[in-house]
Design a protein around this motif. Sequence first.
Motif, PDB file in Angstrom:
ATOM      1  N   GLY A   1      -3.883  -1.148  -6.673  1.00 42.35           N
ATOM      2  CA  GLY A   1      -4.438  -0.244  -5.668  1.00 42.35           C
ATOM      3  C   GLY A   1      -5.757   0.339  -6.075  1.00 42.35           C
ATOM      4  N   ALA A   2      -5.970   0.508  -7.373  1.00 40.02           N
ATOM      5  CA  ALA A   2      -7.217   1.101  -7.863  1.00 40.02           C
ATOM      6  C   ALA A   2      -8.372   0.114  -7.840  1.00 40.02           C
ATOM      7  CB  ALA A   2      -7.019   1.624  -9.283  1.00 40.02           C
ATOM      8  N   GLU A   3      -8.060  -1.194  -7.916  1.00 43.56           N
ATOM      9  CA  GLU A   3      -9.108  -2.205  -7.987  1.00 43.56           C
ATOM     10  C   GLU A   3      -9.783  -2.451  -6.644  1.00 43.56           C
ATOM     11  OE1 GLU A   3      -7.166  -5.667  -9.467  1.00 43.56           O
ATOM     12  OE2 GLU A   3      -6.817  -4.789 -11.433  1.00 43.56           O
ATOM     13  N   ARG A   4      -9.073  -2.226  -5.556  1.00 41.83           N
ATOM     14  CA  ARG A   4      -9.629  -2.506  -4.233  1.00 41.83           C
ATOM     15  C   ARG A   4     -10.103  -1.227  -3.566  1.00 41.83           C
ATOM     16  NH1 ARG A   4      -4.468  -5.667  -2.677  1.00 41.83           N
ATOM     17  NH2 ARG A   4      -4.725  -7.484  -3.962  1.00 41.83           N
TER      18      ARG A   4
ATOM     19  N   ARG B   1       0.844  -1.202   0.000  1.00 45.67           N
ATOM     20  CA  ARG B   1       0.000   0.000   0.000  1.00 45.67           C
ATOM     21  C   ARG B   1       0.882   1.256   0.000  1.00 45.67           C
ATOM     22  NH1 ARG B   1      -2.389  -0.659   4.659  1.00 45.67           N
ATOM     23  NH2 ARG B   1      -3.784  -2.217   3.807  1.00 45.67           N
ATOM     24  N   GLU B   2       1.912   1.257   0.835  1.00 45.81           N
ATOM     25  CA  GLU B   2       2.811   2.409   0.890  1.00 45.81           C
ATOM     26  C   GLU B   2       3.549   2.587  -0.435  1.00 45.81           C
ATOM     27  OE1 GLU B   2       6.450   4.238   3.596  1.00 45.81           O
ATOM     28  OE2 GLU B   2       5.613   2.281   4.098  1.00 45.81           O
ATOM     29  N   ARG B   3       3.966   1.486  -1.038  1.00 47.89           N
ATOM     30  CA  ARG B   3       4.650   1.552  -2.338  1.00 47.89           C
ATOM     31  C   ARG B   3       3.734   2.176  -3.382  1.00 47.89           C
ATOM     32  NH1 ARG B   3       6.048  -4.130  -4.420  1.00 47.89           N
ATOM     33  NH2 ARG B   3       3.783  -4.139  -4.614  1.00 47.89           N
ATOM     34  N   ARG B   4       2.463   1.742  -3.416  1.00 48.71           N
ATOM     35  CA  ARG B   4       1.514   2.325  -4.381  1.00 48.71           C
ATOM     36  C   ARG B   4       1.340   3.819  -4.143  1.00 48.71           C
ATOM     37  NH1 ARG B   4      -1.111  -2.491  -3.416  1.00 48.71           N
ATOM     38  NH2 ARG B   4      -2.504  -1.537  -1.910  1.00 48.71           N
ATOM     39  N   GLN B   5       1.238   4.217  -2.876  1.00 48.70           N
ATOM     40  CA  GLN B   5       1.065   5.635  -2.564  1.00 48.70           C
ATOM     41  C   GLN B   5       2.278   6.444  -3.025  1.00 48.70           C
ATOM     42  OE1 GLN B   5       0.392   5.406   1.655  1.00 48.70           O
ATOM     43  NE2 GLN B   5      -1.818   5.098   1.427  1.00 48.70           N
ATOM     44  N   LEU B   6       3.458   5.910  -2.834  1.00 49.60           N
ATOM     45  CA  LEU B   6       4.669   6.612  -3.275  1.00 49.60           C
ATOM     46  C   LEU B   6       4.727   6.702  -4.799  1.00 49.60           C
ATOM     47  CD1 LEU B   6       7.149   5.042  -0.727  1.00 49.60           C
ATOM     48  CD2 LEU B   6       6.422   7.447  -0.810  1.00 49.60           C
ATOM     49  N   ILE B   7       4.363   5.617  -5.470  1.00 52.83           N
ATOM     50  CA  ILE B   7       4.331   5.639  -6.937  1.00 52.83           C
ATOM     51  C   ILE B   7       3.323   6.673  -7.420  1.00 52.83           C
ATOM     52  CG2 ILE B   7       3.656   4.312  -8.991  1.00 52.83           C
ATOM     53  CD1 ILE B   7       4.899   1.831  -7.571  1.00 52.83           C
ATOM     54  N   GLU B   8       2.138   6.679  -6.807  1.00 55.22           N
ATOM     55  CA  GLU B   8       1.110   7.647  -7.204  1.00 55.22           C
ATOM     56  C   GLU B   8       1.588   9.076  -6.962  1.00 55.22           C
ATOM     57  OE1 GLU B   8      -2.292   6.283  -5.026  1.00 55.22           O
ATOM     58  OE2 GLU B   8      -2.611   4.591  -6.372  1.00 55.22           O
TER      59      GLU B   8
END
Length: 79
Positions: free
Chosen positions: A73-76, A36-43
Motif C-alpha cells: 500500500g505504501a509503494e503505490r 486496499r480495505e485490508r491494508r487500511q484495517l491493518i494500518e
Amino acid sequence: MKDDGESQTHADLINKLKEVRAAAVEHARIARELARERRQLIEALLAKGLSQSDIARELGVTRQAIQKMVEAGAERPRR
C-alpha cells in the motif's frame, strides 16, 4: 466457406469468452478494493498499538505477510 452452424458456434464461443473476460475484470477490481480495505484495517490496528506479529497471529499468516501487505500500500500512490 463455413456453414451457419459452425459460424454460430464460433459466435457463441466468442460471446462466452467476452462474458468470462468481463467477469474476470470485475473480480480483479473487487480483489483490488478488498486488498486496499485490508491494508487500511491493518494500518488502523497498527496505529492502535498492535504489532505486525499480533495481527499475523490473528489472521494465521506470518509477520512477513503482514509487512508485505502494508508495504504494498505504501509503494503505490493512492487515488
